[in-house]
Write a protein that holds these residues in place. Structure first.
Motif, PDB file in Angstrom:
ATOM      1  N   ASP A 154      26.530  15.498  -8.418  1.00 40.12           N
ATOM      2  CA  ASP A 154      27.085  13.727  -8.418  1.00 40.12           C
ATOM      3  C   ASP A 154      25.729  12.802  -9.045  1.00 40.12           C
ATOM      4  OD1 ASP A 154      25.727  13.656  -5.731  1.00 40.12           O
ATOM      5  OD2 ASP A 154      28.458  13.368  -5.274  1.00 40.12           O
ATOM      6  N   ALA A 155      24.369  13.379  -8.062  1.00 39.37           N
ATOM      7  CA  ALA A 155      23.251  12.612  -8.331  1.00 39.37           C
ATOM      8  C   ALA A 155      22.085  13.552  -8.962  1.00 39.37           C
ATOM      9  CB  ALA A 155      23.034  11.963  -7.422  1.00 39.37           C
ATOM     10  N   LEU A 156      21.181  12.895  -9.764  1.00 39.57           N
ATOM     11  CA  LEU A 156      19.866  14.407  -9.715  1.00 39.57           C
ATOM     12  C   LEU A 156      18.737  12.791  -9.233  1.00 39.57           C
ATOM     13  CD1 LEU A 156      17.646  15.390 -11.372  1.00 39.57           C
ATOM     14  CD2 LEU A 156      17.800  13.318 -13.380  1.00 39.57           C
ATOM     15  N   VAL A 157      18.235  14.044  -8.370  1.00 46.34           N
ATOM     16  CA  VAL A 157      16.483  13.222  -7.915  1.00 46.34           C
ATOM     17  C   VAL A 157      15.469  13.638  -8.191  1.00 46.34           C
ATOM     18  CG1 VAL A 157      15.391  13.047  -5.790  1.00 46.34           C
ATOM     19  CG2 VAL A 157      17.893  12.317  -5.744  1.00 46.34           C
ATOM     20  N   THR A 158      14.984  12.345  -9.107  1.00 50.91           N
ATOM     21  CA  THR A 158      13.964  12.839 -10.259  1.00 50.91           C
ATOM     22  C   THR A 158      12.342  12.029 -10.300  1.00 50.91           C
ATOM     23  OG1 THR A 158      12.602  13.366 -12.343  1.00 50.91           O
ATOM     24  CG2 THR A 158      14.523  11.460 -12.217  1.00 50.91           C
ATOM     25  N   LYS A 159      10.857  12.716 -10.089  1.00 46.76           N
ATOM     26  CA  LYS A 159       9.832  11.219 -10.186  1.00 46.76           C
ATOM     27  C   LYS A 159      10.284  11.167 -11.257  1.00 46.76           C
ATOM     28  CE  LYS A 159       7.099  14.566  -6.472  1.00 46.76           C
ATOM     29  NZ  LYS A 159       6.014  14.762  -6.565  1.00 46.76           N
ATOM     30  N   ASN A 160       9.370  10.160 -11.609  1.00 47.43           N
ATOM     31  CA  ASN A 160       9.137   9.433 -13.183  1.00 47.43           C
ATOM     32  C   ASN A 160       8.224   9.811 -13.847  1.00 47.43           C
ATOM     33  OD1 ASN A 160       9.171   8.100 -15.654  1.00 47.43           O
ATOM     34  ND2 ASN A 160       9.888   6.475 -15.039  1.00 47.43           N
ATOM     35  N   SER A 161       8.397  11.449 -14.475  1.00 50.71           N
ATOM     36  CA  SER A 161       7.032  12.184 -15.298  1.00 50.71           C
ATOM     37  C   SER A 161       6.860  11.550 -16.224  1.00 50.71           C
ATOM     38  CB  SER A 161       7.467  13.762 -14.578  1.00 50.71           C
ATOM     39  OG  SER A 161       7.882  14.006 -13.079  1.00 50.71           O
ATOM     40  N   GLY A 162       8.111  11.184 -16.707  1.00 51.90           N
ATOM     41  CA  GLY A 162       8.055  10.773 -18.405  1.00 51.90           C
ATOM     42  C   GLY A 162       7.598  12.514 -19.465  1.00 51.90           C
ATOM     43  N   GLY A 163       7.415  12.030 -20.625  1.00 54.11           N
ATOM     44  CA  GLY A 163       7.318  13.019 -21.463  1.00 54.11           C
ATOM     45  C   GLY A 163       8.678  13.716 -21.647  1.00 54.11           C
ATOM     46  N   ALA A 164       8.350  14.783 -22.534  1.00 51.13           N
ATOM     47  CA  ALA A 164       9.908  15.411 -23.712  1.00 51.13           C
ATOM     48  C   ALA A 164      10.704  16.735 -22.986  1.00 51.13           C
ATOM     49  CB  ALA A 164       9.994  15.783 -25.030  1.00 51.13           C
ATOM     50  N   MET A 165       9.641  17.166 -22.038  1.00 49.59           N
ATOM     51  CA  MET A 165       9.407  18.884 -21.251  1.00 49.59           C
ATOM     52  C   MET A 165      10.899  18.620 -20.367  1.00 49.59           C
ATOM     53  SD  MET A 165       5.704  20.700 -21.293  1.00 49.59           S
ATOM     54  CE  MET A 165       7.089  22.117 -20.258  1.00 49.59           C
ATOM     55  N   THR A 166      11.522  17.441 -19.611  1.00 51.83           N
ATOM     56  CA  THR A 166      11.714  17.586 -18.993  1.00 51.83           C
ATOM     57  C   THR A 166      12.925  16.359 -18.962  1.00 51.83           C
ATOM     58  OG1 THR A 166      11.039  17.113 -16.941  1.00 51.83           O
ATOM     59  CG2 THR A 166      10.361  19.138 -16.926  1.00 51.83           C
ATOM     60  N   ARG A 167      13.141  15.999 -19.887  1.00 55.05           N
ATOM     61  CA  ARG A 167      13.578  14.387 -20.618  1.00 55.05           C
ATOM     62  C   ARG A 167      14.814  14.883 -20.163  1.00 55.05           C
ATOM     63  NH1 ARG A 167      13.869   8.228 -21.543  1.00 55.05           N
ATOM     64  NH2 ARG A 167      16.641   8.420 -21.455  1.00 55.05           N
ATOM     65  N   PRO A 168      15.864  15.684 -21.004  1.00 53.00           N
ATOM     66  CA  PRO A 168      16.995  16.253 -20.958  1.00 53.00           C
ATOM     67  C   PRO A 168      17.905  16.220 -20.298  1.00 53.00           C
ATOM     68  CG  PRO A 168      15.643  17.722 -22.303  1.00 53.00           C
ATOM     69  CD  PRO A 168      14.455  16.701 -21.756  1.00 53.00           C
ATOM     70  N   LYS A 169      17.841  16.690 -18.752  1.00 53.28           N
ATOM     71  CA  LYS A 169      17.891  15.850 -17.709  1.00 53.28           C
ATOM     72  C   LYS A 169      19.098  14.659 -17.781  1.00 53.28           C
ATOM     73  CE  LYS A 169      13.899  15.483 -14.588  1.00 53.28           C
ATOM     74  NZ  LYS A 169      13.177  16.287 -13.565  1.00 53.28           N
TER      75      LYS A 169
END
Length: 242
Positions: free
Chosen positions: A186-201
């Motif tokens: 129900d929640a995704l916690v992420t850093k704003n890393s940018g880029g295409a590699m991990t964008r799909p999440k």
């Protein structure tokens, strides 16, 4: 021309490959990840020993320029490199991938604020993707965490209820969608890393209506030259090798 390439990112590896063998590139990796993906050319692994160590290393290595292509959250080495290069008069460039637009995300400024947001919104099943050092702040959380990292966090830094998923990107949208569904996130916690590699999440979270808590990037040092692409970094170096 000899350059020090502060790396560890896909952009750094792409830049090293583009410059090799015409430019003498020494890629430097922090050494925090076992079995890292290595760039072509010469590689050194490990820290420099702070500003004094980096200053001595640059003098001894005869480096003509420094390109910082580290992770957007590697604030310490970015600040150190900017200061040392300015003091020595060494040309210095930061290659920083564009940030993700936050959209409807809950934007916070630190891991602590991310933990506070999880508690405040009473999220119960969290996909935590802030890296192996970002778990300790959630140790006392009542939520359940799916923790994805390249290497396992220290056991003493883990939340009471969790599952660890060790993997390295790039990731695909369909797989991320399935992961969120499978674990009822129900929640995704992420850093704003940018880029295409991990964008799909982020795209998968948006499709499923999963809340996003996004840790904003630390600011770059003032008055540094920056580019957003590998091609622009290569052009910057080309202009200094003539």
């Amino acid at each position: 021309m000899r350059i020090l390439l502060l790396g560890g990112t896909s952009e750094a590896r792409a830049l090293a490959a583009q410059l090799h063998p015409d430019i003498d590139v020494i890629s430097s990796l922090a050494g925090r990840v076992p079995d890292p993906a290595l760039p072509v050319g010469q590689v050194r692994i490990g820290g420099f020993g702070g500003a004094d160590g980096l200053r001595d290393w640059l003098r001894g290595a005869g480096v003509d320029a420094v390109v910082d292509a580290t992770h957007p959250f590697a604030a310490t080495i970015t600040s150190t490199a900017a200061t040392v290069c300015r003091d020595l008069g060494v040309p210095h460039l930061v290659l920083v991938r564009p940030a993700w637009p936050p959209g409807d995300a809950i934007v916070v400024q630190s891991d602590q604020q991310a933990a506070d947001a999880v508690a405040e919104h009473e999220f119960s099943r969290v996909f935590l993707t802030t890296g192996r050092t970002g778990t300790a702040i959630f140790k006392d959380s009542g939520a359940w965490f799916l923790i994805r990292a390249v290497t396992a966090p220290d056991p003493q830094d883990l939340p009471r209820r969790h599952q660890i998923l060790l993997s390295r990107g790039p990731y695909r949208y369909d797989a991320e969608l399935g992961l969120l569904r499978e674990h009822h996130i129900d929640a995704l916690v992420t850093k704003n890393s940018g880029g295409a590699m991990t964008r799909p999440k982020l795209d998968a979270a948006a499709a499923l209506g999963v809340a996003v808590v996004m840790v904003d990037r630390p600011p770059l040092p003032p008055d540094v030259d920056t580019v957003a692409t590998v091609e622009d970094a290569a052009s910057w170096l080309s202009g200094r090798s003539r």
